[in-house]
Design a protein around this motif. Structure first.
Motif, mmCIF file in Angstrom:
data_model
loop_
_atom_site.group_PDB
_atom_site.id
_atom_site.type_symbol
_atom_site.label_atom_id
_atom_site.label_comp_id
_atom_site.label_asym_id
_atom_site.label_seq_id
_atom_site.Cartn_x
_atom_site.Cartn_y
_atom_site.Cartn_z
ATOM 1 N N VAL A 755 -72.086 69.589 25.823
ATOM 2 C CA VAL A 755 -71.848 69.421 24.500
ATOM 3 C C VAL A 755 -71.361 70.561 23.769
ATOM 4 O O VAL A 755 -71.937 71.950 23.899
ATOM 5 N N HIS A 756 -70.225 70.789 23.168
ATOM 6 C CA HIS A 756 -69.481 71.805 22.520
ATOM 7 C C HIS A 756 -69.747 71.444 21.018
ATOM 8 O O HIS A 756 -69.528 70.361 20.629
ATOM 9 N N PRO A 757 -70.183 72.457 20.220
ATOM 10 C CA PRO A 757 -70.087 72.276 18.842
ATOM 11 C C PRO A 757 -69.030 71.791 18.113
ATOM 12 O O PRO A 757 -69.082 71.095 17.179
ATOM 13 N N VAL A 758 -67.668 71.883 18.513
ATOM 14 C CA VAL A 758 -66.515 71.596 17.884
ATOM 15 C C VAL A 758 -65.913 70.309 18.818
ATOM 16 O O VAL A 758 -65.589 69.316 18.264
ATOM 17 N N GLY A 759 -65.863 70.506 20.213
ATOM 18 C CA GLY A 759 -65.312 69.533 20.935
ATOM 19 C C GLY A 759 -65.945 68.302 21.192
ATOM 20 O O GLY A 759 -65.696 67.325 21.808
ATOM 21 N N GLY A 760 -67.450 68.261 20.987
ATOM 22 C CA GLY A 760 -68.258 67.037 21.435
ATOM 23 C C GLY A 760 -68.950 67.217 22.905
ATOM 24 O O GLY A 760 -68.603 68.325 23.377
ATOM 25 N N ALA A 761 -69.348 65.960 23.178
ATOM 26 C CA ALA A 761 -70.047 65.614 24.362
ATOM 27 C C ALA A 761 -69.113 65.183 25.466
ATOM 28 O O ALA A 761 -68.175 64.387 25.241
ATOM 29 N N SER A 762 -69.028 65.666 26.696
ATOM 30 C CA SER A 762 -68.313 65.361 27.806
ATOM 31 C C SER A 762 -69.364 65.304 29.141
ATOM 32 O O SER A 762 -70.405 65.973 29.035
ATOM 33 N N THR A 763 -69.149 64.171 30.015
ATOM 34 C CA THR A 763 -70.395 64.008 31.048
ATOM 35 C C THR A 763 -69.721 64.798 32.061
ATOM 36 O O THR A 763 -68.467 64.657 32.574
ATOM 37 N N ALA A 764 -70.577 65.708 32.620
ATOM 38 C CA ALA A 764 -70.290 66.386 33.731
ATOM 39 C C ALA A 764 -70.651 65.780 35.075
ATOM 40 O O ALA A 764 -69.951 65.935 36.120
ATOM 41 N N MET A 765 -71.857 65.121 35.158
ATOM 42 C CA MET A 765 -72.177 64.373 36.160
ATOM 43 C C MET A 765 -72.916 62.991 35.874
ATOM 44 O O MET A 765 -73.371 62.962 34.825
ATOM 45 N N PHE A 766 -72.565 62.275 36.845
ATOM 46 C CA PHE A 766 -73.188 61.023 36.502
ATOM 47 C C PHE A 766 -73.880 60.121 37.700
ATOM 48 O O PHE A 766 -73.287 60.259 38.728
ATOM 49 N N GLY A 767 -74.812 59.486 37.437
ATOM 50 C CA GLY A 767 -75.577 58.676 38.579
ATOM 51 C C GLY A 767 -76.181 59.554 39.520
ATOM 52 O O GLY A 767 -75.621 59.374 40.766
ATOM 53 N N ILE A 768 -76.822 60.367 39.103
ATOM 54 C CA ILE A 768 -77.814 61.205 40.183
ATOM 55 C C ILE A 768 -78.912 60.852 40.730
ATOM 56 O O ILE A 768 -79.572 59.991 39.909
ATOM 57 N N LYS A 769 -79.282 60.660 42.029
ATOM 58 C CA LYS A 769 -80.520 60.447 42.481
ATOM 59 C C LYS A 769 -80.926 61.290 43.627
ATOM 60 O O LYS A 769 -80.407 62.124 44.309
ATOM 61 N N ALA A 770 -82.528 61.521 43.389
ATOM 62 C CA ALA A 770 -83.121 62.220 44.466
ATOM 63 C C ALA A 770 -84.205 61.357 45.035
ATOM 64 O O ALA A 770 -84.962 60.773 44.250
ATOM 65 N N GLN A 771 -84.493 61.337 46.431
ATOM 66 C CA GLN A 771 -85.308 60.393 46.980
ATOM 67 C C GLN A 771 -86.398 61.180 47.933
ATOM 68 O O GLN A 771 -86.105 62.045 48.627
ATOM 69 N N ASN A 772 -87.511 60.474 47.913
ATOM 70 C CA ASN A 772 -88.550 60.710 48.969
ATOM 71 C C ASN A 772 -88.815 62.250 49.101
ATOM 72 O O ASN A 772 -88.663 62.790 50.073
ATOM 73 N N ALA A 773 -89.610 62.610 48.330
ATOM 74 C CA ALA A 773 -89.792 64.096 48.061
ATOM 75 C C ALA A 773 -91.446 63.926 48.363
ATOM 76 O O ALA A 773 -91.936 63.391 47.882
ATOM 77 N N ASP A 774 -91.747 65.006 49.111
ATOM 78 C CA ASP A 774 -93.277 65.374 49.537
ATOM 79 C C ASP A 774 -93.410 66.837 49.500
ATOM 80 O O ASP A 774 -93.197 67.378 50.483
ATOM 81 N N ILE A 775 -93.673 67.437 48.383
ATOM 82 C CA ILE A 775 -93.848 68.975 47.993
ATOM 83 C C ILE A 775 -95.364 69.251 48.363
ATOM 84 O O ILE A 775 -96.079 69.036 47.349
ATOM 85 N N ARG A 776 -95.687 70.182 49.050
ATOM 86 C CA ARG A 776 -97.076 70.571 49.128
ATOM 87 C C ARG A 776 -97.143 72.051 48.815
ATOM 88 O O ARG A 776 -96.239 73.105 49.383
ATOM 89 N N ALA A 777 -98.034 72.674 47.974
ATOM 90 C CA ALA A 777 -98.056 74.164 47.758
ATOM 91 C C ALA A 777 -99.770 74.318 47.723
ATOM 92 O O ALA A 777 -100.559 73.555 47.153
ATOM 93 N N ASN A 778 -99.838 75.551 48.137
ATOM 94 C CA ASN A 778 -101.415 76.127 48.067
ATOM 95 C C ASN A 778 -101.424 77.313 47.343
ATOM 96 O O ASN A 778 -100.704 78.362 47.694
#
Length: 785
Positions: A755-778
């Motif tokens: 979003v630019h304060p003068v030019g307005g909003a534009s879509t840079a990316m559309f329809g993002i998916k992230a699947q099946n994460a299993d993150i372990r930490a200690n």
């Protein structure tokens, strides 16, 4: 010092009016060798008004009466002398105590009314001579019993009902004396060896006002009571071993009044709250003390009369040992320690002003309170398998107004219900208060902070680790300005417990994400935070006992939406540090939960994988056994997609939407303050969770899950530099150990916008998916020294 009790009018019972002298024949049959026994009957007593007058102010109890539940029943009292002690035995017939209204003179509002059903009995053995053996009373081998209590508090036609209340008090080596206290003579009760056994069977509400007599509905008659009158907030059991003393003297903070000086101790006691599961402290001990005492005064200001309770100093030191949360068979949490020190410091004082009438939109009855608090040099500790951790240097102060009312949803109740200002964009579907016990918050301004963690001993070096609690929105430091309401209704998601609806508005506040002892860190400055909960619940579940389902405290958020708008994320000083820009986080969730249970990580493999020590070592890991105590936390967040669509060339402004906005390079006003909405923005818009099921793409049961096991345990630490660089610190230092796992099946983002304060909003990316994460930490946080 003056006390005045006004009885207007006092109606003497027919029993008292019909008293007659005994004749000689009757007296001849009386023997004093076995004491004196008396039986009483009659309709009881009543008073039009009982008033307490102090410093020109009046607190009045209107329409007071004490009557037997059955006029034909009898009370029996026996007096005799046994082993140089006066023995008094009393068995009371079931009684009803009623107060039609509790008022302060000059006010059109009231505190409400009350009615109590109960049976009282006691067996006292008294001996002359108090603790000094010269004056006063000594009490031993005595028992007081209050049974079968049902208590009704009525506010604007609605009832709060306490069921199944009972107390048994056992007194031994107790003394009652008149002593010289700090402000004059006081009545002092030395508790000696006192045991208090009590329980509350349940707490419910009747918002239909269908039980005006406060009695059981006649069999066969229609039951017009509110369905929630039979539901409960849960049951409480106490078994307390008490010692110390309690002193009561005249004179409040100024002029007339009352002063209570506690020096009470609790040892080897039991506390238990039970829902479907249990919250139990098997070894409860502590101390409650005040040098200056708690004062009670009646006073008046421009808003009217009020009762003021104040304490210049008060200390609560308590240990809840053998804590079990969830299933009775669960591993223990360990013990939780509290050392809370309330102390007046200049304008920061500790007092509560109780006023008749609650929230202005809730009728003329209820309870209002102005409050001020100041706590310093306090701590909270957790002991896990003998290893202790302290949240050290806890401080908090503030002031504000709180109201307490019984209310009903106007949209459902129709005419005669009291409207409310809360509701926001829901106003069309929410025309008033929710059903339940409403706690209102108005201009509650305050601050809290703690220095950090100490592990091993209360004077160990300060260390980090508090940042890990931010996941549960517990900030290491927070300055806040809070308004809102919380409405509670008996009954949880299953069985007992509670349901709740809430709206909280935090304005122009400041919170730390991480902070050091000099106040430098990462700060959220200029924070505005709106939170809304609908149909949430709080239960204690026993769980299934299968796998990790150990039950515990389960908080369901119901339908939840919020907006966190931070004017400046600052690095360094809280108010002058470098600004990283503005952050806005909007959340829209349904069915999210937080569960807390006793028992931590137990034995686990760190830095590798394996179900036992040999397999762990073979994988390059280190096997650690963190014991059978600790805390486990399970969070599940189900983010909901906003189905209203994605407006072109603009940023969606819906309240119920998941969205992150980062804004920089804003214009400033004449005072140099950034103007929101005038800079460049990066927007992560309409993110949500899903189960990734092709056959049902809208299914969203799994959500984003975070499991945390918290323990206090030793760990391996390498020396970084110096002649012993690379070798391990010996012995293994204690630390705050967190074993974590983050899982999700699918997270979606509709679009990422620039979003630019003068030019307005534009879509840079559309329809993002992230699947099946299993993150372990200690992670184990240990001090640097």
């Amino acid at each position: 010092m003056r006390r005045t009790l006004l009885f207007l009018p006092l109606l003497l019972s027919p029993l008292a009016q019909a008293m007659q002298a005994l004749d000689d024949d009757s007296l001849a049959s009386v023997s004093g060798r076995d004491g004196i026994s008396m039986e009483t009957t009659g309709p009881g007593w009543s008073a039009g008004s009982i008033s307490y007058i102090e410093d020109g102010q009046t607190l009045s109890f209107k329409g007071v009466s004490g009557r037997p539940q059955d006029a034909a029943s009898k009370s029996t009292t026996t007096l005799d002398v046994e082993d140089d002690r006066l023995r008094i035995e009393h068995s009371s017939r079931p009684q009803v105590l009623s107060v039609d209204n509790i008022e302060m003179a000059g006010s059109t509002k009231s505190f409400g009314s009350m009615r109590a059903f109960y049976s009282l009995g006691y067996s006292l053995k008294l001996k002359g001579g108090g603790a000094s053996g010269v004056s006063g009373f000594a009490v031993s081998d005595s028992h007081l019993s209050l049974r079968d209590v049902t208590f009704y508090y009525r506010d604007n036609g609605f009832d709060l009902i306490v069921n199944g209340l009972s107390f048994d008090t056992y007194l031994n080596n107790a003394y009652l004396d008149i002593v010289n206290g700090g402000s004059g003579q006081e009545i002092q009760l030395s508790l000696g060896d006192t045991r208090l056994v009590g329980q509350i069977g349940g707490l419910g509400l009747d918002l239909a006002h269908g039980d005006p007599a406060g009695q059981v509905v006649t069999p066969g008659a229609p039951d017009t009571r509110d369905p929630n009158h039979a539901r409960s907030l849960g049951q409480i059991k106490l078994d307390l071993n008490l010692g110390g003393s309690l002193s009561i003297g005249g004179g409040g903070a100024s002029g007339e009044g009352l002063r209570i000086r506690p020096n009470l101790s609790i040892a080897n006691s039991l506390f238990e709250y039970r829902d479907d599961g249990v919250l139990r402290a098997e070894n409860f001990s502590g101390l409650l003390s005040s040098n200056s005492g708690l004062t009670l005064d009646l006073e008046q200001d421009a808003l009217g009369g009020y009762a003021r309770i104040a304490f210049a100093d008060l200390r609560l030191n308590a240990t809840l040992g053998g804590l079990v949360i969830g299933n009775s068979a669960n591993q223990k949490l360990g013990s939780l320690g509290l050392d809370l020190v309330f102390q007046d410091e200049g304008s920061r004082q500790n007092w509560l002003k109780l006023r008749p009438g609650g929230d202005p939109t809730s009728g003329l009855k209820g309870i209002g309170a102005d409050l001020s608090w100041n706590m310093r040099d306090s701590s909270v500790s957790l002991t896990d398998n003998g290893n202790s951790l302290w949240f050290s240097g806890l401080r908090t102060h503030g002031s504000g107004q709180i109201t307490l009312d019984l209310t009903k949803n106007c949209a459902a109740a129709g005419p005669g219900c009291h409207p409310s200002i809360w509701g926001g964009s829901e106003q069309s579907g929410y025309a008033g208060h929710f059903d339940g016990l409403r706690v209102g918050l108005s201009n509650v301004k305050g601050s809290y902070s703690f220095d950090g963690l100490r592990v091993g001993s209360p004077d160990a070096p300060l260390q980090g680790g508090t940042e890990l609690l931010v996941l549960m929105e517990i900030f290491p430091a927070f300055d806040f300005n809070l308004n809102g309401q919380l409405t509670l209704l008996p009954g949880g998601a299953v069985g007992d417990g509670l349901t709740y609806n809430a709206d909280f508005y935090i304005a122009e506040s400041r919170a730390a994400i991480t902070v050091d002892e000099t106040g430098k860190g990462l700060w959220l400055d200029g924070m505005n935070y709106d939170m809304h909960f609908r149909d949430g619940s709080l239960d204690i579940s026993a769980g299934t006992g299968v796998g990790s389902d150990k039950g515990g405290v389960e908080l369901r958020k119901g339908t939840y939406w919020s907006k966190l708008d931070v004017s400046d994320v600052r690095w360094g000083d809280r108010s002058t540090g470098t600004s990283l820009g503005r952050i806005v986080l909007k959340r829209y969730e349904s069915g999210s939960t937080l569960a807390l249970s006793s028992g931590g990580a137990g034995a686990l493999c760190v830095g590798g994988s394996g179900a036992n020590a040999a397999a762990c070592s073979a994988s390059g890991g280190r096997w650690e056994d963190r014991g059978d105590e600790g805390v486990s936390v399970k969070l599940k967040s189900r983010f909901v997609r906003d189905g209203s669509g994605n407006p072109a060339n603009s940023v969606a402004s819906n309240e119920k939407r998941n969205q992150v906005i980062w804004e920089t390079k804003r214009n400033t006003d004449a005072n140099g303050k950034p103007i929101n909405g005038t800079g460049s923005q990066l927007v992560v818009d309409n993110f949500y969770t899903a189960d990734g099921d092709p056959a049902n793409p809208d299914r969203n049961d799994y959500g984003l899950q975070v499991d945390l096991n918290l323990d206090v345990a030793p760990t391996k630490v390498k020396i970084k530099s110096g002649p012993n660089a690379g070798s391990s610190v010996s012995p293994d230092p204690l630390g705050f150990a967190v074993n974590g796992q983050i899982r999700f099946k699918e997270i979606n983002v509709d679009r990422v916008q620039n979003v630019h304060p003068v030019g307005g909003a534009s879509t840079a990316m559309f329809g993002i998916k992230a699947q099946n994460a299993d993150i372990r930490a200690n992670l184990t946080a240990t001090p640097i020294n």
